[in-house]
Design a protein around this motif. Structure first.
Motif, PDB file in Angstrom:
ATOM      1  N   LYS A  33       8.234  11.109   0.045  1.00 45.00           N
ATOM      2  CA  LYS A  33       7.465  10.649  -1.104  1.00 45.00           C
ATOM      3  C   LYS A  33       8.424  10.488  -2.265  1.00 45.00           C
ATOM      4  O   LYS A  33       8.862  11.467  -2.870  1.00 45.00           O
ATOM      5  CB  LYS A  33       6.359  11.650  -1.430  1.00 45.00           C
ATOM      6  N   LEU A  45       1.134   4.228  -2.918  1.00 50.62           N
ATOM      7  CA  LEU A  45       0.959   5.659  -2.644  1.00 50.62           C
ATOM      8  C   LEU A  45       2.241   6.459  -2.822  1.00 50.62           C
ATOM      9  O   LEU A  45       2.228   7.689  -2.709  1.00 50.62           O
ATOM     10  CB  LEU A  45       0.440   5.859  -1.214  1.00 50.62           C
ATOM     11  N   LYS A  50       0.833  -1.212   0.000  1.00 46.47           N
ATOM     12  CA  LYS A  50       0.000   0.000   0.000  1.00 46.47           C
ATOM     13  C   LYS A  50       0.866   1.259   0.000  1.00 46.47           C
ATOM     14  O   LYS A  50       0.569   2.239  -0.690  1.00 46.47           O
ATOM     15  CB  LYS A  50      -0.915  -0.020   1.218  1.00 46.47           C
ATOM     16  N   LEU A  51       1.966   1.243   0.768  1.00 45.49           N
ATOM     17  CA  LEU A  51       2.878   2.398   0.784  1.00 45.49           C
ATOM     18  C   LEU A  51       3.522   2.609  -0.577  1.00 45.49           C
ATOM     19  O   LEU A  51       3.684   3.750  -1.031  1.00 45.49           O
ATOM     20  CB  LEU A  51       3.953   2.194   1.858  1.00 45.49           C
TER      21      LEU A  51
END
Length: 508
Positions: A480, A467, A463-464
């Motif tokens: 990010k 994203l 999931k990370l």
């Protein structure tokens, strides 16, 4: 023993007789020596130590010990706390199973099925499997033993697996059933075959202590196959039944109760009489002066704030309650004895941490946890968890839910809370890096399923990644980026955040 002058005199005319004399005296001295604890005399007078078997002793005293311990747990806060501490540490949130057949697909199927079944495992319909563990462990500690009966259900009952567990107190076991039985024997309601294997348990249909069951229970005990019963108790000797864990300190608990009651009554009595009004001289008082209250009524019992008037009273004397010393020391010493009898650290029994530091607390907990670990793996898991798992897999196979009736299992007891979490975490990390432990072992020590935890970590990482969020070398910063980075708190000096004044956020 050396020869004396008389031996040497005899040796001049009869050497063999002298030698036999010396050897006989040495043998006598050897027999005369022994254990002081086995000596007989005035100091050991009244010490009864019969050589009876464990079953004989438990058969005589077991029921009374059980009843007295239950009364203490109901009414004595220290007994109640000792039982709670043991149960919380032995079971905690539950001893969890994990299928370990080596077939990932089968293991996932069995684990999922067990999780569904555990929610409906209680025959009373109130607890799940882990709640039953707590109840069973509590009965084991408080009453000394507990019975768990396998109850097979119909497929139409709608259970994930047609099986439930019924918890029975030790009173259901008909202790009057003892003696020879064919080629086997009965010992306090437990039937053994010719080779000493348990064959059946003779159980009452009703609890003998029930108001409506007491009249019928004596004649209606019936044998239940031993394969349907899990008998959970601590085996200290080769005994058939157990005794309460607090049996060594039942008298100490009662004595402490009596002492506290006597002290409270004495203080209340002293506080009741505020003053007594006496006469001018002894002649006016008489041998036994009548004591009346302010309304002239004769005093026959004490009341708070009482001012008593002796006959012809003119002089008042106020009561001065005497100070009592040593109460705190006596209670602390008694609680140390009680904690030792229950095998619980004094600090956990009383909550008194005034005389300990980090090192002494940790040292005490290490020994306590070693004992708990032994109870979990040598007593609770073999006597309860293993039979229940076998019943579950057999019932699931018979119902067509799994392809085999035998599935290997690994158990994960609840974790012990760390006294210093950072030091324990670093110790686990170093053990993994040095190869002395695996990651799965460390996760299992936390009371969790390693496969489930690793699957959860993989899902979180995916999931990370989706994203675009990955952890930087500083665990407090989230960046990010499109590339994953690793965090190594052992080899990366940048991971030491002790000198960092405040958390920061950085966007790349």
């Amino acid at each position: 023993m050396p020869a004396n002058w008389f031996d040497r005199a005899i040796a001049t005319v009869a050497p063999r007789a002298a030698a036999r004399r010396v050897l006989a005296r040495q043998a006598f001295e050897t027999l005369a020596r022994g254990y002081d604890g086995a000596a007989r005399g005035r100091r050991t007078e009244g010490w009864r130590a019969p050589g009876s078997s464990a079953d004989t002793e438990i058969g005589i005293a077991g029921a009374l010990l059980r009843d007295r311990m239950r009364d203490l747990v109901r009414n004595n806060p220290h007994a109640a706390k000792a039982v709670a501490v043991l149960v919380n540490n032995i079971v905690g949130a539950g001893i969890m199973p994990r299928a370990a057949s080596g077939d990932d697909k089968l293991d996932r199927t069995v684990d999922t099925l067990f999780a569904r079944w555990s929610e409906a495992a209680d025959a009373d319909g109130q607890l799940d499997f882990y709640g039953l563990q707590t109840l069973i462990c509590r009965e084991m500690v408080e009453a000394g033993e507990v019975l768990v009966r396998r109850r097979m259900r119909r497929s139409s009952d709608g259970l994930p697996v047609p099986l439930q567990l019924q918890v029975l107190e030790a009173d259901f076991l008909d202790s009057t059933k003892s003696g020879a039985l064919g080629t086997g024997r009965l010992v306090q309601g437990i039937e053994f075959d010719a080779i000493g294997k348990r064959r059946a348990y003779w159980l009452h249909a009703e609890h003998p202590g029930d108001a409506h069951g007491a009249l019928r229970a004596g004649a209606n005990s019936l044998p239940v196959p031993a394969t349907d019963i899990a008998h959970v108790y601590e085996k200290q000797r080769t005994q058939a039944r157990g005794v309460p864990w607090g049996a060594p300190v039942i008298r100490s608990l009662r004595d402490l109760d009596d002492y506290e009651v006597a002290e409270i009554v004495r203080k209340k009595t002293e506080a009741c009489v505020t003053a007594i009004v006496f006469g001018d001289d002894e002649a006016q008082q008489g041998i036994a002066p009548t004591v009346v209250d302010a309304d002239g009524n004769r005093v026959e019992q004490f009341e708070p704030g009482l001012i008593a008037y002796a006959r012809g009273g003119k002089d008042i004397r106020f009561n001065q309650p005497a100070a009592t010393g040593g109460y705190g020391e006596y209670k602390r010493a008694s609680l140390h004895t009680i904690s030792a009898g229950f095998r619980v650290p004094y600090e956990l029994l009383t909550g008194d941490l005034s005389q300990v530091n980090y090192s002494s607390t940790r040292a005490g907990l290490v020994e306590f946890r070693r004992m708990i670990d032994a109870v979990q793996w040598q007593l609770f898991i073999p006597m309860l968890c293993a039979p229940v798992w076998r019943w579950f897999t057999e019932a699931a196979w018979a119902a067509g839910r799994i392809p085999t009736p035998e599935v290997p299992v690994e158990w994960s007891p609840p974790k012990f809370e760390a006294v210093d979490p950072q030091k324990d975490a670093m110790a686990n990390l170093l053990s993994i890096r040095s190869g002395t432990m695996t990651l799965a072992e460390v996760i299992a020590q936390q009371g969790r399923n390693p496969d489930a935890v690793l699957a959860e970590i993989a899902a979180t990482n995916a999931k990370l990644d989706a994203l675009g969020l990955v952890p930087d070398s500083d665990p407090r910063r989230v960046t990010k980026t499109g590339r994953a980075q690793t965090c190594d708190p052992v080899n990366d000096p940048a991971s030491d955040t002790s000198a960092d004044p405040a958390p920061t956020h950085q966007q790349d």
